[in-house]
Design an enzyme around this catalytic site. Structure first.
Site, mmCIF file in Angstrom:
data_model
loop_
_atom_site.group_PDB
_atom_site.id
_atom_site.type_symbol
_atom_site.label_atom_id
_atom_site.label_comp_id
_atom_site.label_asym_id
_atom_site.label_seq_id
_atom_site.Cartn_x
_atom_site.Cartn_y
_atom_site.Cartn_z
ATOM 1 N N TYR A 38 -6.160 -1.164 -6.991
ATOM 2 C CA TYR A 38 -5.599 -2.377 -6.382
ATOM 3 C C TYR A 38 -4.943 -2.111 -5.034
ATOM 4 O O TYR A 38 -4.866 -0.991 -4.575
ATOM 5 C CB TYR A 38 -4.688 -3.132 -7.328
ATOM 6 C CG TYR A 38 -3.432 -2.495 -7.856
ATOM 7 C CD1 TYR A 38 -2.924 -1.299 -7.384
ATOM 8 C CD2 TYR A 38 -2.710 -3.144 -8.874
ATOM 9 C CE1 TYR A 38 -1.757 -0.769 -7.883
ATOM 10 C CE2 TYR A 38 -1.548 -2.622 -9.382
ATOM 11 C CZ TYR A 38 -1.060 -1.436 -8.881
ATOM 12 O OH TYR A 38 0.097 -0.917 -9.386
ATOM 13 N N GLU A 39 -4.500 -3.201 -4.404
ATOM 14 C CA GLU A 39 -3.988 -3.202 -3.029
ATOM 15 C C GLU A 39 -5.043 -2.674 -2.045
ATOM 16 O O GLU A 39 -4.734 -1.996 -1.072
ATOM 17 C CB GLU A 39 -2.692 -2.386 -2.917
ATOM 18 C CG GLU A 39 -1.575 -2.834 -3.817
ATOM 19 C CD GLU A 39 -1.266 -4.323 -3.703
ATOM 20 O OE1 GLU A 39 -1.643 -4.936 -2.686
ATOM 21 O OE2 GLU A 39 -0.660 -4.873 -4.621
ATOM 22 N N GLY A 40 -6.296 -2.987 -2.323
ATOM 23 C CA GLY A 40 -7.412 -2.461 -1.539
ATOM 24 C C GLY A 40 -7.843 -1.153 -2.148
ATOM 25 O O GLY A 40 -7.095 -0.178 -2.163
ATOM 26 N N ARG A 91 0.826 -1.205 0.000
ATOM 27 C CA ARG A 91 0.000 0.000 0.000
ATOM 28 C C ARG A 91 0.862 1.257 0.000
ATOM 29 O O ARG A 91 0.545 2.233 -0.687
ATOM 30 C CB ARG A 91 -0.952 -0.039 1.199
ATOM 31 C CG ARG A 91 -2.086 -1.029 0.985
ATOM 32 C CD ARG A 91 -2.933 -1.291 2.219
ATOM 33 N NE ARG A 91 -4.039 -2.180 1.866
ATOM 34 C CZ ARG A 91 -4.918 -2.664 2.716
ATOM 35 N NH1 ARG A 91 -4.831 -2.337 4.008
ATOM 36 N NH2 ARG A 91 -5.900 -3.464 2.319
#
Length: 611
Positions: free
Chosen positions: A443-445, A300
């Site tokens: 992405y990555e949450g 993140r």
């Protein structure tokens, strides 16, 4: 073709004059004993990093976007022309080992320095940079919770770049909701497990850059509880190492396909099929989510740096174009003998450029503050200092990911706009920056998930303790600088916004305890994160303006660098920070305005029905 110059002067300013990093790093025995905290050494490393990315990676950016990756019938993948040669040079120069543990062949440099390298790589070629970037995440998780046997076998290979790594979470039916994953693991009875299932959206999941790929895979052991409490983490190599630790037999994991994507074409986004693949448990049974979060948090922060890097390179190219492109006449005339003036003189173009500069330099300050805090969390000799730094990193990581990628995309779009119609044409490269930047918000949450993590988990769940610590830091800064001739007005506005952030937090918390429940948190979260992001950037911009003004007053601004800081801070507080006022209003509206009649509004027989 777009160009890029690493912003070394700004990095040096933030490290030394804003954060006082050399003195802080010198207090940490880990860096002192490895001789990696020296300011001159750091400057030399960053200068060489800039040379590498500018000469090796920038020329490959358009190549990777045009060619993309190719999957062959046997599941092998070929990366774009020049990618492997550049990776070999990257490895040979030791960049893969920069901030890794010397016990496994690393150089032991501070996170602060690797952070700067990652920003440069993302500006130069974000698709290429994802190959070593994912390896760093795998290294972090394995280093933290892997057994000595796994660490001794795999970490030296990953640190040297001989092998790369991935993180395998998402499945076709399960994105953020990892509790419903179907990938399973069966105990083979010999210390290994058979892993079976399908993972999608795996960045750098298959490629030809390295001799082996080490997949860290979330799966559920037979008999484990349902939901996230029953997930374990497994190491599944593409090739099972032989007795000498070299790639041996082919494991049961194959790239089924590559995704056709909007951007980052040069990176292989793979569908991976695991069919009884041999894997090794990493950490404890049913603690996979806890262990994977080590990778996810690193990823993140890395994704935030993607937003920063792409915004920076887009801004640089828009600035160069605006100086050269002539359109319309300005009064007073800049080129009185010509038919038109450079577009940089026009106010709206200046607004777009200053937006790019303010968000990029503010983001760099945040990223480096967090990187130095990571160094403190891991290596400071005082336990209280480590705890405080860790709390700050936990609180601000969602902001670094979401606010920086939102701003990076915004800057890429506005920089494209500076080019007018030429920005829409591929040869100028601006539309690639826009396409590449878009994924950072997803992405990555997703950034919506980051907002929920910030408000629900990092703020409300601990009763606001981490937020109160940061609020104390902000309040102390405000009180120290009230009445300052240069930043007094800024700190006054900042102080009021910080106080309102606390009030808004209480309002949301009270609503969440009422009938609205979690919906109140969900409805406010995205705007709350953006409000919070502005408060953090405002704090950093006020500090930067103060540090710059001190140099101006001392007669040390020969090239106008410090004046640039002061005037960009003025722009930020005048044109960007006021967004907080609108955000405060939308945060207060709560979930009620979202409770519409589903049949009337959405044409859906849903669960809501209101007048």
């Amino acid at each position: 073709m777009p160009t890029y110059k690493a912003p070394l002067r700004d990095m040096k300013f933030i490290m030394e004059e804003l954060l006082g990093a050399p003195a802080q790093l010198a207090q940490m025995p880990f860096y002192a004993q490895n001789d990696t905290a020296d300011a001159d050494l750091i400057e030399q490393v960053l200068a060489e990093a800039a040379r590498f990315v500018e000469t090796e990676l920038v020329p490959l950016n358009a190549v990777g976007d045009k060619e993309g990756c190719v999957r062959h019938d046997d599941g092998e993948v070929t990366t774009p022309t020049g990618f492997k040669a550049a990776y070999d040079k990257y490895r040979a120069a030791g960049w893969t080992a920069l901030d890794a543990d010397p016990a496994y062949g690393g150089q032991g440099m501070p996170h602060l320095i690797s952070n700067a390298l990652v920003e440069m790589m993302n500006s130069a070629n974000v698709a290429w940079s994802m190959y070593p970037g994912l390896s760093h995440g795998a290294y972090s998780a394995l280093h933290a919770v892997g057994s000595d046997e796994l660490k001794n076998l795999y970490l030296p290979k990953i640190v040297s770049g001989e092998w790369t790594g991935t993180m395998c979470l998402t499945e076709p039916h399960a994105g953020t909701d990892l509790g419903i994953i179907r990938t399973k693991a069966t105990d083979n009875g010999d210390g290994t497990y058979a892993v079976t299932g399908t993972k999608i959206f795996i960045s750098a999941g298959e490629h030809d850059l390295a001799g082996n790929i080490v997949h860290l895979v979330l799966a559920r052991l037979e008999g484990s509880p349902q939901g996230t409490k029953g997930i374990s983490l497994f190491l599944v190599p593409k090739y099972v190492p032989d007795a000498q630790g070299n790639p041996g037999e082919r494991n049961g994991v194959v790239c089924g396909s590559l995704e056709h994507k909007m951007g980052i074409h040069g990176n292989a986004t793979a569908v991976l099929n695991f069919d009884g693949a041999r894997g090794w448990l990493v950490g404890e049974v049913n603690k996979g989510m806890n262990h994977m979060f080590i990778m996810m948090n690193a990823a993140r922060l890395g994704t935030g740096l993607q937003g920063l890097g792409l915004g920076e390179v887009a801004y640089q190219n828009a600035l160069a174009y605006a100086k050269d492109r002539t359109q319309m006449r300005h009064e007073p005339r800049v080129n009185p003998g010509e038919s038109a003036d450079p577009i940089i003189v026009h106010p709206d173009v200046r607004r777009m450029l200053l937006t790019g500069k303010a968000y990029s330099e503010g983001g760099r300050a945040l990223a480096m503050w967090l990187a130095l805090s990571l160094d403190t969390e891991h290596h400071h000799p005082d336990e209280a200092a480590r705890k405080e730094a860790g709390d700050l990193v936990a609180l601000l990581t969602p902001i670094a990911k979401a606010f920086m990628t939102d701003n990076g995309f915004n800057v890429a779009v506005q920089s494209q706009q500076v080019f007018g119609g030429h920005g829409y044409i591929a040869e100028w490269g601006m539309e690639q920056f826009v396409r590449d930047a878009r994924i950072g918000q997803i992405y990555e949450g997703t950034n919506g998930i980051q907002a929920l993590d910030l408000l629900g988990r990092k703020v409300l769940m601990d009763g606001g303790k981490k937020l109160q610590k940061l609020a104390g830091t902000l309040q102390e800064f405000v009180e120290e600088n009230e009445g300052d001739e240069v930043i007094g007005d800024y700190v006054n506005v900042l102080g009021k916004a910080a106080q309102q952030l606390g009030s808004l937090t209480m309002v949301i918390g009270q609503k969440a305890m009422g009938e609205g429940g979690a919906d109140e948190v969900n409805a406010a979260a995205v705007d709350y994160l953006r409000y919070f992001g502005h408060v953090v950037y405002g704090y950093l911009w006020a500090r930067m303006a103060k540090a710059a003004q001190e140099k101006i007053d001392a007669g040390q601004d020969r090239d106008g660098f410090y004046l640039s800081k002061v005037q960009t801070a003025r722009f930020y507080f005048a044109k960007l920070f006021p967004e907080t006022k609108a955000l405060a209003a939308t945060i207060k509206t709560g979930a009620e305005t979202l409770a519409v009649d589903d049949r009337a509004v959405f044409g859906w027989e849903g669960r809501l029905a209101t007048a």
